[in-house]
Design a protein around this motif. Structure first.
Motif, mmCIF file in Angstrom:
data_model
loop_
_atom_site.group_PDB
_atom_site.id
_atom_site.type_symbol
_atom_site.label_atom_id
_atom_site.label_comp_id
_atom_site.label_asym_id
_atom_site.label_seq_id
_atom_site.Cartn_x
_atom_site.Cartn_y
_atom_site.Cartn_z
ATOM 1 N N LEU B 45 50.240 -10.911 -97.140
ATOM 2 C CA LEU B 45 50.564 -10.745 -95.872
ATOM 3 C C LEU B 45 51.903 -10.732 -95.558
ATOM 4 O O LEU B 45 52.750 -11.552 -95.739
ATOM 5 N N VAL B 48 51.981 -10.474 -88.788
ATOM 6 C CA VAL B 48 50.381 -10.592 -87.951
ATOM 7 C C VAL B 48 51.007 -10.311 -86.546
ATOM 8 O O VAL B 48 51.996 -11.214 -86.003
ATOM 9 N N VAL B 55 52.994 -13.193 -84.592
ATOM 10 C CA VAL B 55 52.531 -14.773 -84.523
ATOM 11 C C VAL B 55 53.197 -15.134 -85.984
ATOM 12 O O VAL B 55 53.029 -16.440 -86.123
ATOM 13 N N GLU B 56 53.141 -14.357 -86.759
ATOM 14 C CA GLU B 56 53.446 -14.548 -88.197
ATOM 15 C C GLU B 56 54.797 -13.785 -88.897
ATOM 16 O O GLU B 56 54.212 -12.356 -88.758
#
Lengths: 113, 117
Positions: B45, B48, B55-56
């Motif tokens: 990942l 996000v 958010v990330e």
């Protein structure tokens, strides 16, 4: 301990047999669980979702969930060579005010004629 | 168009080039994601976006710069990449149900196969 664990395989089964793929997870509060299939060089495709303890059947696929044991599995009946792929287990994690999916490393399945 | 689309599907770029990857989702979702998948490695990942807010950022090098102008579109701007950045870049979307870890299917686009020479 990894958050989502799968045996990397390869799992080799003969055509027509039942393939059993297993996944364990660490987050006890997880409520939903997903299986994705990924063919080589392609993107993951969602094939099963399960939310309650027990079995969920969809065609030749059955997902089994045991929340007490933190264990989810995928059974593929009457395995076909076209089922040969990597199967990814995924579990949501809620952190920092939003959800994200935690994926296992995947189990490679090989169905031989 | 249906589902999640990505362009280009294949991209070859030199280390000094600047390029952008585009993702569009037609599912009415409110969260979008960038993943990297290197050969024979698990999904990683990268970014996000939930409700168009990042958010990330999973410690991704600054040579990767995401942009989410609205809930349907996501870009990944690339500059001065390294050969080890060659990978399959996947975009995904979902309907984020804030405050819950319940039902949360995530759908992937076909990916962009990136080769850095």
């Amino acid at each position: 301990q990894k958050e989502v664990e799968q045996n990397s395989g390869p799992l080799s089964v003969p055509e027509g047999a039942i393939a059993s793929l297993n996944c364990t997870y660490s987050d006890r509060v997880s409520q939903s669980f997903f299986w994705y299939r990924q063919y080589s060089g392609k993107s993951p495709e969602l094939i099963m979702s399960i939310y309650s303890n027990g079995d969920k059947e969809d065609g030749r696929f059955t997902a089994q969930l045991n929340k007490a044991s933190q264990y989810v599995s995928l059974l593929i009946r009457d395995s076909q060579p076209s089922d040969s792929a990597t199967y990814l287990c995924a579990v949501p994690m809620f952190s920092g005010g939003y959800n994200k999916l935690i994926f296992g490393a995947g189990t490679r399945l090989a169905v031989h004629p | 168009e249906t589902g999640v689309t990505q362009t280009p599907r294949h991209l070859v770029m030199g280390m000094t080039n600047k390029k952008s990857l585009k993702c569009e989702q037609h599912l009415g979702h409110n969260a979008m994601y960038w993943y990297k998948q290197s050969a024979k490695k698990p999904l990683e990942l990268m970014f996000v976006y939930s409700l168009e807010e990042r958010v990330e950022n999973n410690s991704v090098p600054s040579r990767f710069s995401p942009e989410c102008p609205n809930s349907s579109h996501l870009f990944l701007h690339l500059h001065t990449l390294q050969p080890e950045d060659s990978a399959l870049y996947l975009c995904a979307s979902s309907q984020d149900r804030t405050g819950s870890s319940g039902s949360y299917e995530q759908y992937f686009g076909p990916g962009t196969r990136l080769t850095v020479t």
